[in-house]
Design a protein around this motif. Structure first.
Motif, PDB file in Angstrom:
ATOM      1  N   LEU A  30      10.939  -3.639  -3.143  1.00 41.13           N
ATOM      2  CA  LEU A  30       9.997  -4.735  -2.864  1.00 41.13           C
ATOM      3  C   LEU A  30      10.663  -6.100  -2.953  1.00 41.13           C
ATOM      4  CD1 LEU A  30       6.824  -3.594  -4.861  1.00 41.13           C
ATOM      5  CD2 LEU A  30       7.563  -2.928  -2.587  1.00 41.13           C
ATOM      6  N   THR A  31      10.224  -6.999  -2.078  1.00 42.74           N
ATOM      7  CA  THR A  31      10.658  -8.391  -2.176  1.00 42.74           C
ATOM      8  C   THR A  31       9.936  -9.036  -3.363  1.00 42.74           C
ATOM      9  OG1 THR A  31       8.862  -9.173  -0.797  1.00 42.74           O
ATOM     10  CG2 THR A  31      10.898  -8.522   0.341  1.00 42.74           C
ATOM     11  N   ALA A  32      10.376 -10.248  -3.708  1.00 45.46           N
ATOM     12  CA  ALA A  32       9.739 -10.934  -4.836  1.00 45.46           C
ATOM     13  C   ALA A  32       8.238 -11.084  -4.583  1.00 45.46           C
ATOM     14  CB  ALA A  32      10.385 -12.301  -5.024  1.00 45.46           C
ATOM     15  N   LEU A  33       7.889 -11.452  -3.368  1.00 50.29           N
ATOM     16  CA  LEU A  33       6.465 -11.631  -3.037  1.00 50.29           C
ATOM     17  C   LEU A  33       5.714 -10.294  -3.156  1.00 50.29           C
ATOM     18  CD1 LEU A  33       4.539 -13.906  -1.976  1.00 50.29           C
ATOM     19  CD2 LEU A  33       4.896 -12.958   0.300  1.00 50.29           C
ATOM     20  N   ASP A  34       6.349  -9.230  -2.648  1.00 54.01           N
ATOM     21  CA  ASP A  34       5.710  -7.906  -2.700  1.00 54.01           C
ATOM     22  C   ASP A  34       5.538  -7.406  -4.134  1.00 54.01           C
ATOM     23  OD1 ASP A  34       5.401  -7.735   0.007  1.00 54.01           O
ATOM     24  OD2 ASP A  34       7.214  -6.552   0.348  1.00 54.01           O
ATOM     25  N   MET A  68      -0.865   2.881  -0.437  1.00 59.33           N
ATOM     26  CA  MET A  68       0.345   3.077   0.358  1.00 59.33           C
ATOM     27  C   MET A  68       1.238   1.831   0.383  1.00 59.33           C
ATOM     28  SD  MET A  68       0.756   6.111   1.643  1.00 59.33           S
ATOM     29  CE  MET A  68       1.837   5.923   3.053  1.00 59.33           C
ATOM     30  N   PHE A  69       0.863   0.779  -0.371  1.00 59.11           N
ATOM     31  CA  PHE A  69       1.618  -0.477  -0.310  1.00 59.11           C
ATOM     32  C   PHE A  69       3.077  -0.252  -0.719  1.00 59.11           C
ATOM     33  CE2 PHE A  69       3.217  -4.458  -2.022  1.00 59.11           C
ATOM     34  CZ  PHE A  69       2.806  -5.384  -1.081  1.00 59.11           C
ATOM     35  N   VAL A  70       3.268   0.328  -1.894  1.00 54.50           N
ATOM     36  CA  VAL A  70       4.632   0.577  -2.381  1.00 54.50           C
ATOM     37  C   VAL A  70       5.269   1.719  -1.590  1.00 54.50           C
ATOM     38  CG1 VAL A  70       6.020   1.207  -4.383  1.00 54.50           C
ATOM     39  CG2 VAL A  70       4.062  -0.304  -4.674  1.00 54.50           C
ATOM     40  N   ALA A  71       4.451   2.736  -1.268  1.00 53.54           N
ATOM     41  CA  ALA A  71       4.977   3.920  -0.572  1.00 53.54           C
ATOM     42  C   ALA A  71       5.613   3.536   0.775  1.00 53.54           C
ATOM     43  CB  ALA A  71       3.853   4.925  -0.360  1.00 53.54           C
ATOM     44  N   TRP A  72       4.923   2.695   1.542  1.00 53.48           N
ATOM     45  CA  TRP A  72       5.456   2.259   2.845  1.00 53.48           C
ATOM     46  C   TRP A  72       6.784   1.546   2.667  1.00 53.48           C
ATOM     47  CZ3 TRP A  72       4.686   3.880   7.420  1.00 53.48           C
ATOM     48  CH2 TRP A  72       3.432   4.278   7.857  1.00 53.48           C
ATOM     49  N   ARG A  73       6.796   0.630   1.687  1.00 55.25           N
ATOM     50  CA  ARG A  73       8.012  -0.167   1.484  1.00 55.25           C
ATOM     51  C   ARG A  73       9.158   0.694   0.967  1.00 55.25           C
ATOM     52  NH1 ARG A  73       3.788  -2.823   1.970  1.00 55.25           N
ATOM     53  NH2 ARG A  73       3.698  -4.984   2.659  1.00 55.25           N
ATOM     54  N   ASP A  74       8.825   1.710   0.164  1.00 53.86           N
ATOM     55  CA  ASP A  74       9.866   2.645  -0.285  1.00 53.86           C
ATOM     56  C   ASP A  74      10.504   3.332   0.920  1.00 53.86           C
ATOM     57  OD1 ASP A  74       9.789   2.243  -2.962  1.00 53.86           O
ATOM     58  OD2 ASP A  74       8.482   3.946  -3.427  1.00 53.86           O
ATOM     59  N   MET A  75       9.660   3.758   1.852  1.00 49.72           N
ATOM     60  CA  MET A  75      10.174   4.481   3.017  1.00 49.72           C
ATOM     61  C   MET A  75      11.051   3.578   3.886  1.00 49.72           C
ATOM     62  SD  MET A  75       7.280   7.128   4.301  1.00 49.72           S
ATOM     63  CE  MET A  75       5.843   6.120   4.095  1.00 49.72           C
ATOM     64  N   LEU A  76      10.613   2.327   4.044  1.00 48.52           N
ATOM     65  CA  LEU A  76      11.397   1.401   4.863  1.00 48.52           C
ATOM     66  C   LEU A  76      12.695   1.018   4.156  1.00 48.52           C
ATOM     67  CD1 LEU A  76       8.492  -0.880   6.141  1.00 48.52           C
ATOM     68  CD2 LEU A  76       9.777   0.816   7.448  1.00 48.52           C
ATOM     69  N   PHE A  77      12.639   0.956   2.818  1.00 43.80           N
ATOM     70  CA  PHE A  77      13.811   0.555   2.043  1.00 43.80           C
ATOM     71  C   PHE A  77      14.840   1.694   1.990  1.00 43.80           C
ATOM     72  CE2 PHE A  77      15.952  -0.112  -2.138  1.00 43.80           C
ATOM     73  CZ  PHE A  77      16.551  -1.325  -1.828  1.00 43.80           C
ATOM     74  N   ALA A  78      14.352   2.899   1.701  1.00 48.65           N
ATOM     75  CA  ALA A  78      15.261   4.057   1.599  1.00 48.65           C
ATOM     76  C   ALA A  78      15.271   4.802   2.930  1.00 48.65           C
ATOM     77  CB  ALA A  78      14.818   4.960   0.456  1.00 48.65           C
ATOM     78  N   LYS A  79      15.656   4.086   3.976  1.00 50.24           N
ATOM     79  CA  LYS A  79      15.594   4.671   5.335  1.00 50.24           C
ATOM     80  C   LYS A  79      16.446   5.929   5.438  1.00 50.24           C
ATOM     81  CE  LYS A  79      14.955   0.381   7.952  1.00 50.24           C
ATOM     82  NZ  LYS A  79      15.432  -0.636   7.009  1.00 50.24           N
ATOM     83  N   GLY A  80      17.636   5.874   4.844  1.00 47.32           N
ATOM     84  CA  GLY A  80      18.560   7.003   4.960  1.00 47.32           C
ATOM     85  C   GLY A  80      17.951   8.283   4.430  1.00 47.32           C
ATOM     86  N   ARG A 131      -0.756   9.356  -7.056  1.00 48.48           N
ATOM     87  CA  ARG A 131      -0.719  10.652  -6.365  1.00 48.48           C
ATOM     88  C   ARG A 131      -1.026  10.477  -4.877  1.00 48.48           C
ATOM     89  NH1 ARG A 131      -4.514  12.765 -10.141  1.00 48.48           N
ATOM     90  NH2 ARG A 131      -3.439  13.341 -12.044  1.00 48.48           N
ATOM     91  N   ALA A 132      -2.041   9.674  -4.586  1.00 45.53           N
ATOM     92  CA  ALA A 132      -2.413   9.435  -3.188  1.00 45.53           C
ATOM     93  C   ALA A 132      -1.241   8.796  -2.436  1.00 45.53           C
ATOM     94  CB  ALA A 132      -3.645   8.536  -3.124  1.00 45.53           C
ATOM     95  N   ASP A 133      -0.548   7.874  -3.088  1.00 49.70           N
ATOM     96  CA  ASP A 133       0.610   7.239  -2.464  1.00 49.70           C
ATOM     97  C   ASP A 133       1.698   8.270  -2.148  1.00 49.70           C
ATOM     98  OD1 ASP A 133      -0.417   4.727  -2.452  1.00 49.70           O
ATOM     99  OD2 ASP A 133       1.255   3.805  -3.529  1.00 49.70           O
ATOM    100  N   ALA A 134       1.965   9.157  -3.126  1.00 49.41           N
ATOM    101  CA  ALA A 134       3.022  10.163  -2.942  1.00 49.41           C
ATOM    102  C   ALA A 134       2.655  11.123  -1.811  1.00 49.41           C
ATOM    103  CB  ALA A 134       3.242  10.931  -4.243  1.00 49.41           C
ATOM    104  N   LEU A 135       1.388  11.561  -1.798  1.00 52.27           N
ATOM    105  CA  LEU A 135       0.966  12.474  -0.735  1.00 52.27           C
ATOM    106  C   LEU A 135       0.946  11.757   0.611  1.00 52.27           C
ATOM    107  CD1 LEU A 135      -1.850  14.627  -2.396  1.00 52.27           C
ATOM    108  CD2 LEU A 135       0.456  15.327  -1.775  1.00 52.27           C
ATOM    109  N   GLY A 136       0.609  10.472   0.593  1.00 49.66           N
ATOM    110  CA  GLY A 136       0.623   9.677   1.828  1.00 49.66           C
ATOM    111  C   GLY A 136       2.025   9.617   2.407  1.00 49.66           C
TER     112      GLY A 136
END
Lengths: 355, 231
Positions: free
Chosen positions: B98-102, A1-13, A278-283
């Motif tokens: 992602l940030t550079a660190l991420d 979920m590392f990238v998945a969480w950040r995607d959600m926070l980044f693409a808030k809209g 897949r787990a990230d996407a479903l998460g």
């Protein structure tokens, strides 16, 4: 979920938009199920109040065009009632009269259902027990007198809300109910249904011999015409909303996944497994669904409580938790349809400049 | 160490097949940079894809250390890339959220078996410092210059301490001065971390900085450089 969480926070809209759609769908489903539950209660609470394990109705299939027996067509004879009371496995059987009429007092008149011979009925003739709706509509209390089909009855008790086919209920003795039927032009009526407690050993044979149709108490509710027609159409709407929610979530995640297919290819080139992606996407889908459905159900409960005074609305597990779980499961199934785009993303495309 | 032995790769081309890599053999030793140059369409990118285990050749052997990669399943090659291969892409290919660190930490989240998160955070920060991005740990790709993005790309490739680094034209989107900086960075990291680096470039000016150089033409590989310039 590392990238998945950040995607959600980044693409808030984008994620706020899809979460809002889930909230609104949930609100719609919640309101429809709450309303369905409320309308159902107004149709069936008096029959549920019989506390029967099974209910037998007269099999009218041969004499009418109806395929299934209904409370409005059923006429139970004394012989049928006697046969059921003597059946093996039956602990108790009660002949119940059910009909619809009008009640009157000085200056007030209201449609009502008359239930004769139930456990809630008075012990004496010329007395009635009334449900709260009847008491409110006709401004009645214990000791007052009301008139049904030209016959006077004394109210001995007011009980909590019971309804049948959207009308309040008046409980009489079976004898009084039969007399009312005579006054309304049906002199041969003995009863409408048989409320059975216990587990009849061979219900099918008795039904065949006696010309009855026996169903458990829940299935028997479908024999109430207004309940069947209302509930089937409302539940069809709910089912369509469930399907729409799955499709909307699936469409969102399909577009989302296709848009980030290049990023997925990079992650795969860096060594991400299909399973992890897949787990990230479903998460991601699960987070959106839990948030959207949770908010939607909370809003439904809040608004439902406010609307409860003006509308027949039920807030219960089957109008909140159950649709919520179904929405989450169908949403995940919808999101699962987008997983193919993850599997087909080619890490080779991450190389070169054509990105 | 990266060892390619008699590698041939073909692609369907209408009714026949096009040979992209033709019977190529090379060895990249730890701590050295092997430069590959050649004209467009000569097969450089295909050779990199084979070396990066992104595609399985028709024949021949590709070994990362003591592991023969041509026998591995797609999930096994994914694990191998995650644990033992670093890839520097031509475009930085950074993830926009992602940030550079991420970007670096994400590498450790791609599968099981990586170091504890605290250790990974320390290593990621050190690598970013090492590539000269001390002040850009929290910057997202759109906040970085092209050269900075390429530095993050290089640091990300180094994140899991790879045995082999595959570098695909890292200076193609940079001016010459920045290109020199990036090549210098790759060479110094290769030496410092002991990776076997295979680097493709069009720019002949960089070739003297590599430990060995090959030229590709029509899928074949020959030692040394061809002149005049290939672009």
């Amino acid at each position: 979920m590392f990238v998945a969480w950040r995607d959600m926070l980044f693409a808030k809209g984008r994620f706020t938009l899809i979460t809002s759609v889930v909230v609104l769908i949930t609100l719609l489903v919640g309101f429809l199920t709450g309303l369905t539950g409320g309308l159902a209660n107004e149709n069936i609470s008096a029959v549920q109040g019989l506390n029967a394990d099974k209910i037998a109705l007269a099999n009218v299939a041969e004499s009418t065009s109806e395929k299934d027996p209904t409370f409005s067509d059923s006429q139970i004879t004394r012989e049928q009632a006697k046969a059921w009371s003597q059946a093996e496995g039956v602990e108790e059987s009660t002949a119940i009269g059910i009909s619809q009429s009008r009640g009157e007092t000085d200056g007030h008149s209201a449609a009502l259902a008359v239930f004769g011979g139930t456990a809630d009925s008075p012990s004496q003739d010329e007395e009635v027990v009334i449900s709260q709706t009847v008491a409110d509509d006709l401004k009645l209390g214990s000791g007052d007198t009301m008139t049904i089909a030209g016959e006077d009855f004394t109210v001995t008790d007011v009980i909590s809300e019971r309804s049948y086919a959207h009308t309040g209920v008046v409980y009489t003795t079976l004898t009084d109910w039969q007399e009312l039927q005579q006054r309304m032009g049906d002199p041969d009526s003995y009863a409408t249904a048989i409320a059975i407690k216990g587990d009849p050993a061979d219900a099918t044979s008795i039904d065949a011999e006696q010309g009855t149709v026996t169903a458990n108490s829940l299935t028997a509710l479908l024999s109430i015409d207004s309940f069947r027609s209302e509930v089937s159409s409302l539940l069809a709407m709910v089912a369509m909303l469930f399907a729409i929610s799955g499709l909307v979530i699936g469409a969102f995640f399909t577009v989302w996944t296709i848009q980030r297919k290049a990023d997925i290819a990079v992650l795969k080139a860096l060594g991400a497994s299909n399973g992890r992606l897949r787990a990230d996407a479903l998460g991601q889908a699960l987070v959106i669904l839990l948030l959207g459905v949770g908010l939607g159900i909370a809003l439904t409960a809040g608004l439902g409580a406010l609307a409860g005074a003006a509308l027949p609305f039920v807030i219960a597990w089957y109008t909140t938790a159950l649709p919520a779980v179904i929405l989450v499961i169908l949403g995940l199934v919808g999101a699962g349809s987008a997983l193919r785009s993850i599997t087909t993303a080619d890490p080779l495309t991450a190389l070169g400049s054509a990105r | 160490m990266l060892t390619l032995q008699d590698v041939t790769l073909t692609f369907p081309d209408g009714q026949s097949r096009h040979t992209a890599v033709n019977d190529v053999s090379l060895t990249a030793e730890p701590g050295t940079v092997t430069g590959i140059t050649g004209a467009s369409g000569s097969g450089k990118s295909s050779l990199l894809a084979v070396a990066a285990t992104l595609i399985t050749p028709d024949s021949g052997s590709v070994r990362i250390g003591d592991v023969e990669t041509t026998d591995l399943s797609p999930s096994q090659t994914a694990t191998l890339r995650r644990e033992r291969i670093g890839i520097v892409f031509q475009q930085a290919n950074l993830l926009p959220s992602l940030t550079a660190l991420d970007q670096l930490l994400a590498v450790g989240e791609l599968g099981p078996g990586s170091a504890p998160r605290g250790e990974r955070r320390t290593r990621a920060a050190q690598l970013l410092d090492q590539v000269g991005l001390e002040r850009a740990h929290r910057a997202r790709p759109h906040e970085l210059s092209g050269g900075q993005r390429q530095r993050v790309n290089i640091a990300r490739a180094m994140m899991n301490d790879p045995e082999v680094m595959i570098v695909d034209e890292p200076t193609s989107a940079l001016d010459h001065a920045r290109g020199q900086e990036i090549i210098g960075l790759i060479c110094s990291l290769t030496e410092a971390l002991g990776t076997a680096t295979l680097l493709v470039t069009h720019d002949l000016d960089f070739l003297p900085r590599f430990d060995q150089v090959f030229t590709m033409a029509d899928g074949g590989l020959s030692p040394g450089t061809a002149a005049p310039p290939l672009r």
